[in-house]
Design a protein around this motif. Structure first.
Motif, PDB file in Angstrom:
ATOM      1  N   LYS A  59       0.823  -1.203   0.000  1.00  0.00           N
ATOM      2  CA  LYS A  59       0.000   0.000   0.000  1.00  0.00           C
ATOM      3  C   LYS A  59       0.866   1.265   0.000  1.00  0.00           C
ATOM      4  CE  LYS A  59      -4.231   1.596   1.957  1.00  0.00           C
ATOM      5  NZ  LYS A  59      -5.207   1.487   2.970  1.00  0.00           N
ATOM      6  N   SER A  60       1.955   1.309   0.774  1.00  0.00           N
ATOM      7  CA  SER A  60       2.806   2.502   0.823  1.00  0.00           C
ATOM      8  C   SER A  60       3.555   2.698  -0.488  1.00  0.00           C
ATOM      9  CB  SER A  60       3.785   2.415   1.990  1.00  0.00           C
ATOM     10  OG  SER A  60       4.687   1.353   1.780  1.00  0.00           O
ATOM     11  N   ILE A  61       3.914   1.631  -1.140  1.00  0.00           N
ATOM     12  CA  ILE A  61       4.616   1.740  -2.421  1.00  0.00           C
ATOM     13  C   ILE A  61       3.673   2.306  -3.484  1.00  0.00           C
ATOM     14  CG2 ILE A  61       5.740   0.445  -4.251  1.00  0.00           C
ATOM     15  CD1 ILE A  61       6.845  -1.401  -2.106  1.00  0.00           C
ATOM     16  N   ASN A  62       2.430   1.880  -3.510  1.00  0.00           N
ATOM     17  CA  ASN A  62       1.479   2.388  -4.490  1.00  0.00           C
ATOM     18  C   ASN A  62       1.197   3.874  -4.290  1.00  0.00           C
ATOM     19  OD1 ASN A  62       1.170   0.127  -6.011  1.00  0.00           O
ATOM     20  ND2 ASN A  62      -0.595  -0.649  -4.851  1.00  0.00           N
ATOM     21  N   SER A  63       1.104   4.323  -3.069  1.00  0.00           N
ATOM     22  CA  SER A  63       0.821   5.746  -2.847  1.00  0.00           C
ATOM     23  C   SER A  63       2.017   6.606  -3.271  1.00  0.00           C
ATOM     24  CB  SER A  63       0.450   6.008  -1.395  1.00  0.00           C
ATOM     25  OG  SER A  63       1.536   5.694  -0.546  1.00  0.00           O
ATOM     26  N   ASN A  64       3.237   6.130  -3.035  1.00  0.00           N
ATOM     27  CA  ASN A  64       4.417   6.871  -3.505  1.00  0.00           C
ATOM     28  C   ASN A  64       4.465   6.913  -5.030  1.00  0.00           C
ATOM     29  OD1 ASN A  64       5.312   7.463  -0.968  1.00  0.00           O
ATOM     30  ND2 ASN A  64       6.696   5.683  -0.845  1.00  0.00           N
ATOM     31  N   LYS A  65       4.134   5.787  -5.644  1.00  0.00           N
ATOM     32  CA  LYS A  65       4.136   5.710  -7.097  1.00  0.00           C
ATOM     33  C   LYS A  65       3.077   6.646  -7.676  1.00  0.00           C
ATOM     34  CE  LYS A  65       4.436   2.023 -10.478  1.00  0.00           C
ATOM     35  NZ  LYS A  65       4.148   0.625 -10.729  1.00  0.00           N
ATOM     36  N   GLN A  66       1.917   6.684  -7.086  1.00  0.00           N
ATOM     37  CA  GLN A  66       0.859   7.584  -7.554  1.00  0.00           C
ATOM     38  C   GLN A  66       1.271   9.050  -7.375  1.00  0.00           C
ATOM     39  OE1 GLN A  66      -2.498   6.344  -5.276  1.00  0.00           O
ATOM     40  NE2 GLN A  66      -2.997   4.622  -6.637  1.00  0.00           N
ATOM     41  N   PHE A  67       1.936   9.347  -6.264  1.00  0.00           N
ATOM     42  CA  PHE A  67       2.407  10.709  -6.009  1.00  0.00           C
ATOM     43  C   PHE A  67       3.425  11.136  -7.072  1.00  0.00           C
ATOM     44  CE2 PHE A  67       5.418  13.604  -3.894  1.00  0.00           C
ATOM     45  CZ  PHE A  67       4.553  14.644  -3.594  1.00  0.00           C
ATOM     46  N   MET A  68       4.355  10.276  -7.425  1.00  0.00           N
ATOM     47  CA  MET A  68       5.375  10.593  -8.437  1.00  0.00           C
ATOM     48  C   MET A  68       4.748  10.743  -9.829  1.00  0.00           C
ATOM     49  SD  MET A  68       8.126  11.042  -6.863  1.00  0.00           S
ATOM     50  CE  MET A  68       9.361  10.999  -8.129  1.00  0.00           C
ATOM     51  N   ILE A  69       3.779   9.918 -10.155  1.00  0.00           N
ATOM     52  CA  ILE A  69       3.088  10.036 -11.441  1.00  0.00           C
ATOM     53  C   ILE A  69       2.323  11.356 -11.497  1.00  0.00           C
ATOM     54  CG2 ILE A  69       1.230   9.066 -12.853  1.00  0.00           C
ATOM     55  CD1 ILE A  69       2.232   6.275 -12.010  1.00  0.00           C
ATOM     56  N   GLY A  70       1.681  11.731 -10.409  1.00  0.00           N
ATOM     57  CA  GLY A  70       0.962  13.008 -10.346  1.00  0.00           C
ATOM     58  C   GLY A  70       1.898  14.200 -10.527  1.00  0.00           C
ATOM     59  N   ASN A  71       3.061  14.122  -9.872  1.00  0.00           N
ATOM     60  CA  ASN A  71       4.045  15.191 -10.045  1.00  0.00           C
ATOM     61  C   ASN A  71       4.558  15.259 -11.482  1.00  0.00           C
ATOM     62  OD1 ASN A  71       3.916  16.207  -7.491  1.00  0.00           O
ATOM     63  ND2 ASN A  71       5.641  15.000  -6.713  1.00  0.00           N
ATOM     64  N   GLY A  72       4.743  14.121 -12.106  1.00  0.00           N
ATOM     65  CA  GLY A  72       5.198  14.095 -13.499  1.00  0.00           C
ATOM     66  C   GLY A  72       4.180  14.714 -14.436  1.00  0.00           C
ATOM     67  N   ILE A  73       2.903  14.372 -14.228  1.00  0.00           N
ATOM     68  CA  ILE A  73       1.833  14.953 -15.046  1.00  0.00           C
ATOM     69  C   ILE A  73       1.755  16.460 -14.836  1.00  0.00           C
ATOM     70  CG2 ILE A  73      -0.671  15.009 -15.374  1.00  0.00           C
ATOM     71  CD1 ILE A  73      -0.662  11.979 -14.817  1.00  0.00           C
ATOM     72  N   LEU A  74       1.893  16.909 -13.610  1.00  0.00           N
ATOM     73  CA  LEU A  74       1.884  18.333 -13.298  1.00  0.00           C
ATOM     74  C   LEU A  74       3.058  19.053 -13.975  1.00  0.00           C
ATOM     75  CD1 LEU A  74       0.528  20.609 -11.692  1.00  0.00           C
ATOM     76  CD2 LEU A  74       2.054  20.047  -9.802  1.00  0.00           C
ATOM     77  N   ALA A  75       4.234  18.437 -13.970  1.00  0.00           N
ATOM     78  CA  ALA A  75       5.412  19.032 -14.615  1.00  0.00           C
ATOM     79  C   ALA A  75       5.190  19.166 -16.121  1.00  0.00           C
ATOM     80  CB  ALA A  75       6.653  18.193 -14.313  1.00  0.00           C
ATOM     81  N   VAL A 128       2.785  22.100 -16.725  1.00  0.00           N
ATOM     82  CA  VAL A 128       3.462  23.401 -16.609  1.00  0.00           C
ATOM     83  C   VAL A 128       4.325  23.660 -17.840  1.00  0.00           C
ATOM     84  CG1 VAL A 128       5.206  24.676 -15.283  1.00  0.00           C
ATOM     85  CG2 VAL A 128       3.382  23.476 -14.095  1.00  0.00           C
ATOM     86  N   PHE A 129       5.054  22.646 -18.287  1.00  0.00           N
ATOM     87  CA  PHE A 129       5.889  22.778 -19.482  1.00  0.00           C
ATOM     88  C   PHE A 129       5.038  23.142 -20.701  1.00  0.00           C
ATOM     89  CE2 PHE A 129       8.045  20.830 -23.161  1.00  0.00           C
ATOM     90  CZ  PHE A 129       9.216  21.566 -23.133  1.00  0.00           C
ATOM     91  N   PHE A 130       3.886  22.502 -20.859  1.00  0.00           N
ATOM     92  CA  PHE A 130       2.990  22.792 -21.975  1.00  0.00           C
ATOM     93  C   PHE A 130       2.478  24.231 -21.916  1.00  0.00           C
ATOM     94  CE2 PHE A 130      -1.378  23.008 -23.627  1.00  0.00           C
ATOM     95  CZ  PHE A 130      -1.118  22.731 -24.963  1.00  0.00           C
ATOM     96  N   ILE A 131       2.099  24.710 -20.727  1.00  0.00           N
ATOM     97  CA  ILE A 131       1.591  26.080 -20.588  1.00  0.00           C
ATOM     98  C   ILE A 131       2.682  27.098 -20.888  1.00  0.00           C
ATOM     99  CG2 ILE A 131       0.741  27.751 -18.880  1.00  0.00           C
ATOM    100  CD1 ILE A 131      -0.916  25.451 -17.694  1.00  0.00           C
TER     101      ILE A 131
END
Length: 135
Positions: free
Chosen positions: A4-20, A23-26
């Motif tokens: 469970k802790s590994i999945n939440s970290n993975k989801q957090f990193m994917i979310g940060n990547g999508i956000l990055a 921002v790059f697109f904007i």
């Protein structure tokens, strides 16, 4: 460690990547919109109309400045010969300003929008400006 802790970290990193990437697109979109050239029919700011400014020799020994709108055309001490300046019309309405640098007196004059010949002379200590149509 549980999964469970590994999945939440993975989801957090994917979310940060999508956000990055967002921002790059904007930023790229903003740069594209700010640097593109406007596609209007009025891209030429200069006109074929000319102003011919003739400064007569009555200014001999005087320090004068000649402006059109906010552009300085001439700033010098006049010699004993007449001086002729030719300038393209670059705005809808133009104003000629002659400044006497010694007394800081400014003489403004509204120029013809179609171009003209302007004679500038000094008579009895005052600057006189006469405009005539271009032939």
């Amino acid at each position: 460690m549980n999964n469970k802790s590994i999945n939440s970290n993975k989801q957090f990193m994917i979310g940060n990547g999508i956000l990055a990437f967002g921002v790059f697109f904007i930023v790229c979109l903003f740069l594209y919109l700010s640097f593109r050239t406007p596609q209007t029919a009025d891209q030429s700011k200069t006109s074929a109309d000319l102003y011919t400014i003739q400064v007569e020799n009555s200014f001999a020994g005087d320090s004068i400045s000649v402006y059109i709108n906010d552009s300085l055309l001439l700033n010098c001490t006049m010699g004993s010969t007449a001086l002729t300046l030719q300038v393209n019309r670059f705005a809808e309405e133009n104003a000629l300003m002659i400044a006497d640098n010694k007394s800081d007196e400014i003489t403004p004059f509204s120029l013809n929008p179609k171009g003209s010949i302007v004679n500038v002379a000094k008579k009895d200590g005052k600057i006189s400006i006469q405009e005539s149509e271009r032939e």
